[in-house]
Design a protein around this motif. Structure first.
Motif, mmCIF file in Angstrom:
data_model
loop_
_atom_site.group_PDB
_atom_site.id
_atom_site.type_symbol
_atom_site.label_atom_id
_atom_site.label_comp_id
_atom_site.label_asym_id
_atom_site.label_seq_id
_atom_site.Cartn_x
_atom_site.Cartn_y
_atom_site.Cartn_z
ATOM 1 N N VAL A 280 0.819 -1.215 0.000
ATOM 2 C CA VAL A 280 0.000 0.000 0.000
ATOM 3 C C VAL A 280 0.855 1.268 0.000
ATOM 4 C CG1 VAL A 280 -1.642 1.362 1.378
ATOM 5 C CG2 VAL A 280 -2.068 -1.067 0.951
ATOM 6 N N PRO A 281 1.901 1.391 0.828
ATOM 7 C CA PRO A 281 2.695 2.630 0.790
ATOM 8 C C PRO A 281 3.344 2.886 -0.567
ATOM 9 C CG PRO A 281 3.097 1.440 2.832
ATOM 10 C CD PRO A 281 2.307 0.514 1.955
ATOM 11 N N ASP A 282 3.846 1.838 -1.224
ATOM 12 C CA ASP A 282 4.448 2.031 -2.544
ATOM 13 C C ASP A 282 3.419 2.522 -3.555
ATOM 14 O OD1 ASP A 282 6.940 1.236 -1.662
ATOM 15 O OD2 ASP A 282 6.733 -0.825 -2.378
ATOM 16 N N VAL A 283 2.238 1.932 -3.520
ATOM 17 C CA VAL A 283 1.196 2.339 -4.469
ATOM 18 C C VAL A 283 0.728 3.754 -4.159
ATOM 19 C CG1 VAL A 283 -1.113 1.810 -5.340
ATOM 20 C CG2 VAL A 283 0.514 -0.044 -4.905
ATOM 21 N N PHE A 284 0.587 4.072 -2.876
ATOM 22 C CA PHE A 284 0.288 5.452 -2.488
ATOM 23 C C PHE A 284 1.332 6.389 -3.083
ATOM 24 C CE2 PHE A 284 0.977 9.152 0.150
ATOM 25 C CZ PHE A 284 -0.291 9.576 0.519
ATOM 26 N N GLY A 285 2.613 6.026 -2.952
ATOM 27 C CA GLY A 285 3.680 6.857 -3.501
ATOM 28 C C GLY A 285 3.579 7.017 -5.003
ATOM 29 N N GLY A 286 3.172 5.967 -5.707
ATOM 30 C CA GLY A 286 2.998 6.078 -7.145
ATOM 31 C C GLY A 286 1.878 7.014 -7.526
ATOM 32 N N VAL A 287 0.745 6.907 -6.830
ATOM 33 C CA VAL A 287 -0.408 7.760 -7.157
ATOM 34 C C VAL A 287 -0.097 9.220 -6.845
ATOM 35 C CG1 VAL A 287 -2.823 8.257 -6.623
ATOM 36 C CG2 VAL A 287 -2.065 5.882 -6.837
ATOM 37 N N ILE A 288 0.494 9.489 -5.680
ATOM 38 C CA ILE A 288 0.800 10.885 -5.355
ATOM 39 C C ILE A 288 1.899 11.414 -6.277
ATOM 40 C CG2 ILE A 288 2.552 10.471 -3.559
ATOM 41 C CD1 ILE A 288 1.282 12.711 -1.941
ATOM 42 N N GLY A 289 2.788 10.532 -6.726
ATOM 43 C CA GLY A 289 3.799 10.953 -7.683
ATOM 44 C C GLY A 289 3.191 11.350 -9.017
ATOM 45 N N ILE A 290 2.221 10.574 -9.494
ATOM 46 C CA ILE A 290 1.504 10.945 -10.721
ATOM 47 C C ILE A 290 0.858 12.312 -10.558
ATOM 48 C CG2 ILE A 290 -0.491 10.394 -12.166
ATOM 49 C CD1 ILE A 290 0.145 7.449 -11.780
ATOM 50 N N PHE A 291 0.225 12.519 -9.417
ATOM 51 C CA PHE A 291 -0.453 13.802 -9.178
ATOM 52 C C PHE A 291 0.549 14.946 -9.184
ATOM 53 C CE2 PHE A 291 -2.645 16.625 -5.872
ATOM 54 C CZ PHE A 291 -3.410 17.272 -6.834
ATOM 55 N N ARG A 292 1.656 14.774 -8.502
ATOM 56 C CA ARG A 292 2.674 15.819 -8.465
ATOM 57 C C ARG A 292 3.191 16.133 -9.868
ATOM 58 N NH1 ARG A 292 8.035 13.709 -6.043
ATOM 59 N NH2 ARG A 292 7.929 12.645 -8.060
ATOM 60 N N ASP A 293 3.455 15.106 -10.652
ATOM 61 C CA ASP A 293 4.150 15.292 -11.925
ATOM 62 C C ASP A 293 3.227 15.608 -13.094
ATOM 63 O OD1 ASP A 293 6.423 14.615 -10.482
ATOM 64 O OD2 ASP A 293 6.255 12.491 -10.984
ATOM 65 N N TYR A 294 2.055 14.967 -13.125
ATOM 66 C CA TYR A 294 1.134 15.148 -14.241
ATOM 67 C C TYR A 294 -0.051 16.050 -13.902
ATOM 68 C CZ TYR A 294 3.266 11.493 -17.147
ATOM 69 O OH TYR A 294 4.117 10.755 -17.938
ATOM 70 N N GLY A 295 -0.244 16.359 -12.622
ATOM 71 C CA GLY A 295 -1.392 17.167 -12.222
ATOM 72 C C GLY A 295 -1.396 18.540 -12.876
ATOM 73 N N TYR A 296 -2.603 19.077 -13.073
ATOM 74 C CA TYR A 296 -2.773 20.365 -13.743
ATOM 75 C C TYR A 296 -2.522 21.492 -12.747
ATOM 76 C CZ TYR A 296 -5.321 17.339 -17.011
ATOM 77 O OH TYR A 296 -5.688 16.337 -17.878
#
Length: 566
Positions: A280-296
């Motif tokens: 779960v922590p790794d997947v959380f890190g992936g999702v928040i990373g997507i948001f940081r990098d690809y978020g508008y």
């Protein structure tokens, strides 16, 4: 110090284009130039850095020494918002400049990840409330505790006391990973699928306060729960891990992304992926990373993760998560089962798996005070407990109560007007902060909600159907108006004499858990604050008269004629 814009896995040579125009400010496609004032403030200095200035400058020189960019921006990274200046009516909310609305006092939010508190921590919160916050302490629908009337001069001492018992205000607000919601009965409930506590603890350790994740496009809300009651409003979080049983691999979590309310509400979507507890922590890190990098980052009103998820779709989001952030595929998995119970707030006396009991109770619309919190801590200890929990429904629970002490504790709580066996109206009504303290609010909410509960209990004493009444002071939906049976969005309306008064636009038939959705708005359906008891009584009596056997209020609303809803 200049804030960093970290090079992420998604910013590698094979950068992915999103299909939206170049002006969205996405880091992953090389757009690092700030496109609005908020992004510029964050680039100029990481919000986490303001703590040093609070401790060394502002708390010593006073309110008027605070830099405006810190006052209305970076201080949120440490849970601080200026509160509304008293006496400003709702008609001026959208007209006055921020400095005209600002009082010289603050709201301070204490993050309570998973809703987990010891009685010692609760006592310290109560003492801080009484000494520094004029007795204020509200339980929020994200399991936090909020103080009001905080002076900047007192903030360092408040931090010292909180941190001495393992609490903090780090990233309780701001464009950060906010508090992690968790089942308040994690690890003790007899019907629990899986205990998500280790994942919450590891997420907190790895991501909260990390500068690599302290400059997100907007807030990032998360939830982890293994309860079959679906007790953390997973459908309206940016990322949520929901307990399920995989037919081959056993208990784990179903992954949801892209939920959120405010003025453009969206129910989160399943990615169809099963995540074991340790991942779960790794997947959380992936999702928040997507948001940081690809978020508008161009427009604040399109900067939440839900807009990216809506543009990409769940299949593409999962592909990017797996290929660019995790480097491996996730297992497919089942969806959560529909909850059997219609209440999911854990109010009442319930047996734990170890034979002891937990006792859940309902304050009035989340409003308590410091003296009451210290009494709750004392009562819990007197009846054999050292642990309490806050819930995502503005309720509180005492854990680990010996069976023979559960009844006496319940009676003692009832004597404090903390209802262990509340009416449907006390149990189902919650309210945001409202115009008393919030600079965005248009109408009063807390006192209105409390008086509404009393009036409905008097008028409909036998009403016992599960029902949610959510009262919000503005359109931003902090109290989840779109997913309530009766959602009330504060606005100014005209009364029968043509005068502009406080009132509400009415949303009907929303829900979470069972058939989650946003319900129905009847064209032109608005009521003044004074008309609320009459209106709700009228609609509920029509529901009682016209419902089919076993039909929930939201189901009746979906088929009712407009005339029955007005």
């Amino acid at each position: 110090m200049t804030a960093t814009t970290p090079e992420s896995p998604a910013a590698a040579p094979n950068r992915r284009r999103t299909g939206r125009h170049r002006g969205e400010g996405q880091w992953a496609v090389g757009h690092f130039t700030p496109l609005n004032a908020n992004e510029q403030v964050k680039k100029d200095d990481d919000g986490l850095n303001v703590r040093t200035r609070i401790e060394t400058i502002y708390s010593k020189a006073g309110f008027h020494s605070i830099d405006p960019a810190d006052l209305r921006g970076r201080m949120r990274w440490w849970g601080l918002y200026t509160q509304r200046k008293p006496g400003i009516d709702g008609g001026k909310t959208a007209i006055l400049a921020p400095e005209e609305l600002d009082d010289e006092f603050f709201m301070l939010r204490v993050r309570v990840d998973g809703g987990r508190l010891t009685t010692r921590q609760l006592r310290v919160i109560g003492e801080i409330s009484q000494e520094f916050a004029r007795g204020t302490a509200d339980i929020t629908d994200r399991q936090n505790i909020q103080f009001h009337w905080i002076r900047i001069e007192d903030v360092p001492e408040i931090w010292r006391r909180l941190e001495a018992v393992g609490l903090s205000t780090t990233e309780a607000c701001g464009d950060t990973p906010r508090v992690i919601l968790g089942s308040p009965v994690a690890g003790i409930a007899e019907d629990e699928i899986i205990d998500g506590t280790p994942a919450i603890e590891e997420i907190h350790r790895r991501f909260i306060g990390d500068p690599a994740f302290s400059n997100l496009p907007r807030k990032f809300k998360s939830a982890v729960s293994g309860s079959p009651l679906l007790d953390v409003a997973h459908e309206i979080n940016d990322v949520a891990f929901v307990g399920v049983r995989h037919p081959e691999h056993g208990p784990g979590f179903d992954l949801w992304v892209g939920g959120g309310l405010s003025t453009n509400p969206k129910i989160g979507v399943r990615l169809g992926a099963w995540v074991p507890l340790e991942d779960v922590p790794d997947v959380f890190g992936g999702v928040i990373g997507i948001f940081r990098d690809y978020g508008y980052r161009r427009l604040r009103n399109r900067a939440r993760l839900k807009f990216l998820v809506a543009d990409w779709g769940p299949e593409e989001f999962r592909r990017v998560l797996e290929q660019e952030y995790l480097g491996r595929r996730l297992l497919d998995g089942p969806a959560p089962e529909q909850p059997v119970e219609r209440w999911r707030d854990h109010v009442g006396v319930h047996r734990q798996r170890d034979g002891r009991c937990y006792v859940g109770f309902a304050p009035r619309v989340g409003r308590v005070d410091g003296a009451t919190l210290t009494k709750i801590a004392a009562l819990a200890e007197e009846h054999g407990s050292g642990r309490v929990r806050t819930t995502a429904e503005q309720k509180m629970i005492v854990l680990d109560v010996p069976e023979e002490q559960a009844g006496p504790l319940a009676a003692a709580l009832e004597a404090l007007d903390l209802r262990v066996t509340p009416s449907a109206f006390r149990r189902g009504t919650m309210a945001c902060t409202g115009i008393e303290f919030c600079k965005l609010a248009i109408v009063e909410t807390k006192a209105r909600g409390s008086s509404l509960v009393d009036e409905l209990e008097r008028r409909l004493p036998g009403f016992d159907e599960p029902l949610t009444i959510n009262i919000n002071g503005c359109p931003n939906a902090c109290a989840r108006i779109q997913v309530a049976d009766i959602g009330l969005k504060g606005q100014l309306v005209l009364d029968e004499r043509g005068r502009q008064v406080e009132g509400f636009q009415v949303h009907l038939g929303g829900a979470l858990g069972l058939e989650a959705g946003f319900g129905r708005k009847v064209r032109g359906l608005k009521v003044t604050s004074d008309q609320l008891p009459d209106y709700i009584e009228r609609v509920l009596r029509r529901y009682l008269a016209g419902r089919a056997e076993g039909e929930r209020f939201a189901q009746w609303v979906a088929r009712a004629a407009e005339g029955d809803l007005s």
